[in-house]
Scaffold this motif. Structure first.
Motif, PDB file in Angstrom:
ATOM      1  N   PRO A  47      -6.896   4.418   6.599  1.00  0.00           N
ATOM      2  CA  PRO A  47      -6.764   3.411   5.534  1.00  0.00           C
ATOM      3  C   PRO A  47      -8.114   2.704   4.731  1.00  0.00           C
ATOM      4  O   PRO A  47      -8.260   2.354   3.975  1.00  0.00           O
ATOM      5  CB  PRO A  47      -5.954   2.129   6.251  1.00  0.00           C
ATOM      6  N   GLY A  87      -6.422  -6.141   2.002  1.00  0.00           N
ATOM      7  CA  GLY A  87      -5.491  -5.348   1.793  1.00  0.00           C
ATOM      8  C   GLY A  87      -4.220  -5.612   3.003  1.00  0.00           C
ATOM      9  O   GLY A  87      -4.250  -6.528   3.848  1.00  0.00           O
ATOM     10  N   SER A  91       0.892  -1.159  -0.059  1.00  0.00           N
ATOM     11  CA  SER A  91      -0.021  -0.029  -0.156  1.00  0.00           C
ATOM     12  C   SER A  91       0.887   1.085  -0.045  1.00  0.00           C
ATOM     13  O   SER A  91       1.779   1.319   0.779  1.00  0.00           O
ATOM     14  CB  SER A  91      -0.858   0.083   1.148  1.00  0.00           C
ATOM     15  N   ASP A 145      -4.466   0.677  -1.747  1.00  0.00           N
ATOM     16  CA  ASP A 145      -4.154  -0.375  -1.066  1.00  0.00           C
ATOM     17  C   ASP A 145      -3.688  -1.375  -2.102  1.00  0.00           C
ATOM     18  O   ASP A 145      -3.887  -1.146  -3.122  1.00  0.00           O
ATOM     19  CB  ASP A 145      -4.922  -0.895  -0.051  1.00  0.00           C
TER      20      ASP A 145
END
Length: 335
Positions: A293, A252, A86, A111
């Protein structure tokens, strides 16, 4: 782990960027060292010991650039698989006009996964478990049960929950675990009941008895109970293997980071005045963003800001030219 960055852009497009990672305690420090490719030129420091508190560890690096477009990423978190990362990237466009110079700044985060990979992961998990369940049931009652009919029966019962879970997670990510998400909690409770031993065994026994009215229902339940326990063990082991090998594909590089915090705080100082930005805060020539995220899971998340700076030299030349023209016109009028 907190990621903070400040970018200062000069009139000619050069500038500097200060990147700071803050880890709370030894475990986060180890995670920082293991899971991140930290930008060059920095050093890891710890604060002085504070009573009854784990020390914070800070990694800070300052990098100069002549062209922001060529600046290497300073956020790179590694996944379980080689090449799964990422990261972020930068873009700066400068458009010079007669009276204004326009600066268009972008910073994009992504990601290692996307919607397609997430759906493929879920489909592998569901298809495998469905096929295993069908095999176990038809092996116990080979003369009574047909594989395709049993598969259709189970698929009709459980497929809607899998589709719901995939769609809900794609929309809301790990925030599904929030306590105030009543709809999701009710849906998962319903799924667990229908999948659980207390409801599944009678449901399946009723179907088997409907295929053979003379069969002993209690004996059917006994066999189903034994098979159910073995299936649970196999499904759990498969889930662990699948998660270990393919977790990055589904969730991810952060995995299911429900109980951890990874805040991002980004600031940019631009020439002139910022005229548009998708940030939460703008103050003349400074834009600030806060996100996590979850904002770039399954999709790119781009920070954007545009500023304009007046070309004072061009304006001065124009002003002089206008004044000269006015003076000449006035002289002609007097004559």
């Amino acid at each position: 782990i907190n990621f903070t960055a400040l970018t200062k852009i000069n009139d000619d497009g050069s500038g500097f960027r200060i990147t700071t990672y803050t880890a709370d305690g030894a475990s986060e420090k180890d995670e920082l060292i293991k899971n991140y490719d930290l930008p060059a030129g920095g050093s890891l420091e710890s604060e002085k010991d504070v009573k009854d508190k784990s020390p914070d560890y800070t990694y800070e690096a300052k990098r100069l650039f002549k062209d922001l477009n060529n600046l290497a990423p300073d956020y790179v978190r590694k996944g379980a698989k080689p090449g799964h990362v990422s990261n972020n990237k930068f873009s700066l466009k400068i458009k010079r006009g007669a009276f204004f110079t326009t600066y268009e700044y972008e910073e994009t985060y992504k990601d290692s996964t996307d919607e397609r990979q997430f759906r493929e992961f879920c489909e592998r998990w569901y298809s495998h478990n469905l096929d295993e369940a069908v095999k176990d049931l038809t092996d116990i009652f080979p003369r009574l049960l047909e594989k395709e009919k049993v598969k259709a029966l189970l698929n009709e019962r459980y497929r809607p929950y899998v589709d719901y879970l995939m769609t809900a997670f794609l929309k809301k990510g790990s925030s599904l675990a929030d306590e105030d998400n009543v709809e999701f909690k009710e849906k998962m409770d319903e799924y667990e009941r229908r999948y659980g031993e207390e409801e599944f065994l009678p449901f399946m026994a009723d179907y088997i008895v409907s295929c053979d009215k003379g069969i002993n229902r209690q004996e059917v339940l006994r066999k189903l109970k034994e098979a159910y326990k073995k299936y649970e063990e196999k499904a759990g082991a498969y889930g662990e293997r699948l998660a270990e090998d393919n977790y990055d594909d589904a969730f991810g590089v952060y995995g299911m980071s429900i109980f951890k915090s990874y805040p991002f705080n980004i600031s940019v100082v631009m020439p002139g005045k910022i005229v548009s930005a998708n940030s939460q805060e703008v103050s003349r020539n400074v834009a600030k963003w806060e996100f996590s995220p979850a904002d770039f899971l399954f999709k790119e998340y781009t920070l954007r800001a545009t500023s304009r700076k007046l070309n004072y030299v061009a304006v001065a030349i124009l002003a002089v030219a206008l004044m000269t023209a006015v003076i000449l016109i006035l002289r002609k009028i007097k004559r």
